[in-house]
Write a protein that holds these residues in place. Structure first.
Motif, PDB file in Angstrom:
ATOM      1  N   ALA A  15      27.467  37.363  29.760  1.00 15.51           N
ATOM      2  CA  ALA A  15      27.894  37.885  28.701  1.00 15.51           C
ATOM      3  C   ALA A  15      29.387  38.738  29.129  1.00 15.51           C
ATOM      4  O   ALA A  15      31.039  38.852  28.598  1.00 15.51           O
ATOM      5  CB  ALA A  15      27.769  39.517  28.376  1.00 15.51           C
ATOM      6  N   GLU A  16      29.649  38.795  30.859  1.00 20.68           N
ATOM      7  CA  GLU A  16      30.523  39.842  31.122  1.00 20.68           C
ATOM      8  C   GLU A  16      31.902  38.712  32.188  1.00 20.68           C
ATOM      9  O   GLU A  16      32.909  38.731  31.572  1.00 20.68           O
ATOM     10  CB  GLU A  16      29.677  40.821  32.491  1.00 20.68           C
ATOM     11  N   ILE A  17      30.709  36.845  32.468  1.00 23.04           N
ATOM     12  CA  ILE A  17      31.634  36.740  32.556  1.00 23.04           C
ATOM     13  C   ILE A  17      32.344  35.740  31.598  1.00 23.04           C
ATOM     14  O   ILE A  17      33.701  35.111  31.511  1.00 23.04           O
ATOM     15  CB  ILE A  17      30.965  35.336  33.439  1.00 23.04           C
ATOM     16  N   GLY A  18      31.699  36.132  30.208  1.00 25.00           N
ATOM     17  CA  GLY A  18      32.242  35.310  29.547  1.00 25.00           C
ATOM     18  C   GLY A  18      33.189  35.916  28.518  1.00 25.00           C
ATOM     19  O   GLY A  18      34.797  35.307  27.630  1.00 25.00           O
ATOM     20  N   ASP A  19      33.402  37.223  28.729  1.00 26.21           N
ATOM     21  CA  ASP A  19      34.855  37.830  28.712  1.00 26.21           C
ATOM     22  C   ASP A  19      36.056  37.721  28.996  1.00 26.21           C
ATOM     23  O   ASP A  19      37.108  37.822  28.461  1.00 26.21           O
ATOM     24  CB  ASP A  19      34.197  39.442  28.779  1.00 26.21           C
ATOM     25  N   TRP A  20      35.450  37.918  30.324  1.00 26.25           N
ATOM     26  CA  TRP A  20      36.613  37.106  31.319  1.00 26.25           C
ATOM     27  C   TRP A  20      38.039  38.627  31.437  1.00 26.25           C
ATOM     28  O   TRP A  20      38.958  38.454  30.988  1.00 26.25           O
ATOM     29  CB  TRP A  20      37.739  35.601  30.822  1.00 26.25           C
ATOM     30  N   GLY A  21      37.839  39.847  31.154  1.00 26.90           N
ATOM     31  CA  GLY A  21      38.465  40.270  30.932  1.00 26.90           C
ATOM     32  C   GLY A  21      39.275  41.187  30.194  1.00 26.90           C
ATOM     33  O   GLY A  21      40.557  41.635  29.538  1.00 26.90           O
ATOM     34  N   SER A  42      44.884  38.837  31.554  1.00 23.34           N
ATOM     35  CA  SER A  42      42.803  38.055  31.770  1.00 23.34           C
ATOM     36  C   SER A  42      42.648  37.450  32.867  1.00 23.34           C
ATOM     37  O   SER A  42      41.297  37.042  33.035  1.00 23.34           O
ATOM     38  CB  SER A  42      42.028  38.371  30.954  1.00 23.34           C
ATOM     39  N   ARG A  43      44.147  36.648  33.797  1.00 17.07           N
ATOM     40  CA  ARG A  43      43.427  35.504  34.321  1.00 17.07           C
ATOM     41  C   ARG A  43      43.229  35.642  35.471  1.00 17.07           C
ATOM     42  O   ARG A  43      41.665  35.519  36.192  1.00 17.07           O
ATOM     43  CB  ARG A  43      44.994  34.795  34.428  1.00 17.07           C
ATOM     44  N   TRP A  44      43.946  37.113  36.468  1.00 15.31           N
ATOM     45  CA  TRP A  44      42.989  38.152  37.379  1.00 15.31           C
ATOM     46  C   TRP A  44      42.519  38.644  36.746  1.00 15.31           C
ATOM     47  O   TRP A  44      40.991  38.993  38.185  1.00 15.31           O
ATOM     48  CB  TRP A  44      44.016  38.039  38.237  1.00 15.31           C
ATOM     49  N   VAL A  45      42.809  39.757  36.074  1.00 11.49           N
ATOM     50  CA  VAL A  45      40.975  40.406  36.075  1.00 11.49           C
ATOM     51  C   VAL A  45      40.015  39.188  35.487  1.00 11.49           C
ATOM     52  O   VAL A  45      38.941  40.324  36.197  1.00 11.49           O
ATOM     53  CB  VAL A  45      42.051  41.386  34.970  1.00 11.49           C
ATOM     54  N   GLY A  75      38.870  36.959  36.647  1.00 11.89           N
ATOM     55  CA  GLY A  75      38.316  36.405  37.858  1.00 11.89           C
ATOM     56  C   GLY A  75      37.540  37.657  38.858  1.00 11.89           C
ATOM     57  O   GLY A  75      37.188  37.612  39.536  1.00 11.89           O
ATOM     58  N   SER A  76      38.435  38.638  38.780  1.00 12.82           N
ATOM     59  CA  SER A  76      38.027  39.838  39.672  1.00 12.82           C
ATOM     60  C   SER A  76      36.677  40.880  39.290  1.00 12.82           C
ATOM     61  O   SER A  76      35.884  40.483  39.890  1.00 12.82           O
ATOM     62  CB  SER A  76      38.934  40.782  40.280  1.00 12.82           C
ATOM     63  N   PHE A  77      36.391  40.730  37.307  1.00 15.39           N
ATOM     64  CA  PHE A  77      35.698  40.830  37.130  1.00 15.39           C
ATOM     65  C   PHE A  77      34.037  39.555  36.573  1.00 15.39           C
ATOM     66  O   PHE A  77      33.447  41.067  37.028  1.00 15.39           O
ATOM     67  CB  PHE A  77      35.930  41.344  35.788  1.00 15.39           C
ATOM     68  N   GLY A  78      34.561  38.819  37.110  1.00 19.24           N
ATOM     69  CA  GLY A  78      33.666  38.154  37.209  1.00 19.24           C
ATOM     70  C   GLY A  78      32.638  38.323  38.086  1.00 19.24           C
ATOM     71  O   GLY A  78      31.871  37.098  38.928  1.00 19.24           O
ATOM     72  N   ILE A  79      33.805  38.263  39.263  1.00 16.25           N
ATOM     73  CA  ILE A  79      32.434  37.920  40.866  1.00 16.25           C
ATOM     74  C   ILE A  79      32.175  39.214  40.780  1.00 16.25           C
ATOM     75  O   ILE A  79      31.000  38.918  41.287  1.00 16.25           O
ATOM     76  CB  ILE A  79      34.266  38.138  41.963  1.00 16.25           C
ATOM     77  N   ALA A  80      33.222  40.564  40.608  1.00 17.99           N
ATOM     78  CA  ALA A  80      32.037  41.699  40.572  1.00 17.99           C
ATOM     79  C   ALA A  80      30.523  41.308  40.194  1.00 17.99           C
ATOM     80  O   ALA A  80      30.153  41.681  40.662  1.00 17.99           O
ATOM     81  CB  ALA A  80      33.214  42.620  40.675  1.00 17.99           C
TER      82      ALA A  80
END
Length: 263
Positions: free
Chosen positions: A42-48, A198-201, A203-208
């Motif tokens: 769910a968090e990765i699917g949001d992608w910022g 959200s392109r970079w946000v 990515g960083s959220f997905g890794i976290a």
């Protein structure tokens, strides 16, 4: 905000305590395997996208412009999730289908709650979260009293409460938002703005998110469900400590700063 966050944390912890008590380490480990993966996807699917919604909505004045873009992107992502869930449910276990349904429900719940944040309706944000957690704990207590420990039923409980919570909170959001919530005008431009942000946000959220949620599934895969259940129980018990600490910081830090300025 601080007090509401603590209440939400206690209610969330209560749900997992009830689940762990009735299931035991082995079944609870399996349950948390699915829950952690559902939250992760769910968090990765949001992608910022939700961060972009809060940023561009300008305190709610532009919410009607960007809400449809986030809703549209979620419908696309969740359609893919649903297809994957059906395939995995048929190939492996029905629990995998429920896992993807939980991911979908979380994505739509977060859309509504972050819309309250975008409007700066912090009290609605807190109250809706408390209501959802309270409903989940209430039904979990019934399961506890009835000694219901099947993973599938607990996953159904989690997904069912989420979907009902989304429906009620979405209707409430539509009611309190003075402007029409969904506008088709400038949809493409809004999506472009959100994707650019959200392109970079994302990515960083997905890794976290990956680093913080993959531990239980990884332990489940490397060892067994009992070890994963014990680890997940301990993790949930201590998770409330940093939340309370952060909430106290939010309450007292501004007051301490004002004292320093007064001197």
């Amino acid at each position: 905000m601080g007090g509401g966050t603590v209440i939400n944390s206690i209610l969330g912890l209560s749900f997992y305590v009830l689940a762990a008590r009735i299931m035991g380490p082995s079944i609870f480990g399996e349950f948390m395997f699915y829950i952690n993966l559902a939250i992760l996807f769910a968090e990765i699917g949001d992608w910022g996208m939700l961060s972009g919604l809060v940023k561009f909505s300008q305190g709610g004045s532009s919410l009607s412009q960007y809400f449809p873009a986030v809703l549209f992107s979620r419908m696309i992502v969740c359609s893919g999730f649903l297809i994957i869930g059906v395939i995995m449910g048929n190939l492996f276990s029905q629990n995998f289908f429920q896992m993807w349904v939980i991911s979908i429900s979380l994505m739509f719940i977060n859309l509504v709650t972050y819309s309250f944040l975008a409007r700066k309706d912090y009290h609605y944000f807190i109250l809706t979260n408390i209501a959802g957690n309270l409903a989940r704990v209430g039904i979990a207590w019934i399961f506890f009293v009835k000694v219901i420990s099947q993973v599938t039923l607990w996953l159904n409980l989690y997904a069912g409460v989420n979907l009902v919570f989304f429906t009620v909170s979405f209707l409430f959001l539509v009611r309190i938002h003075k402007d029409r919530l969904i506008h088709k005008e400038r949809l493409a431009l809004s999506i472009k703005d959100l994707l650019s942000f959200s392109r970079w946000v994302g990515g960083s959220f997905g890794i976290a998110s990956l680093l913080s949620k993959i531990d239980v599934p990884f332990i489940f895969w490397l060892t067994n469900s009992s070890v994963a259940g014990i680890y997940a129980s301990a993790q949930r018990l201590i998770s409330i400590v940093p939340i309370i600490s952060s909430s106290l910081d939010n309450v007292f830090a501004p007051k301490l700063a004002s004292l320093k300025q007064a001197e």
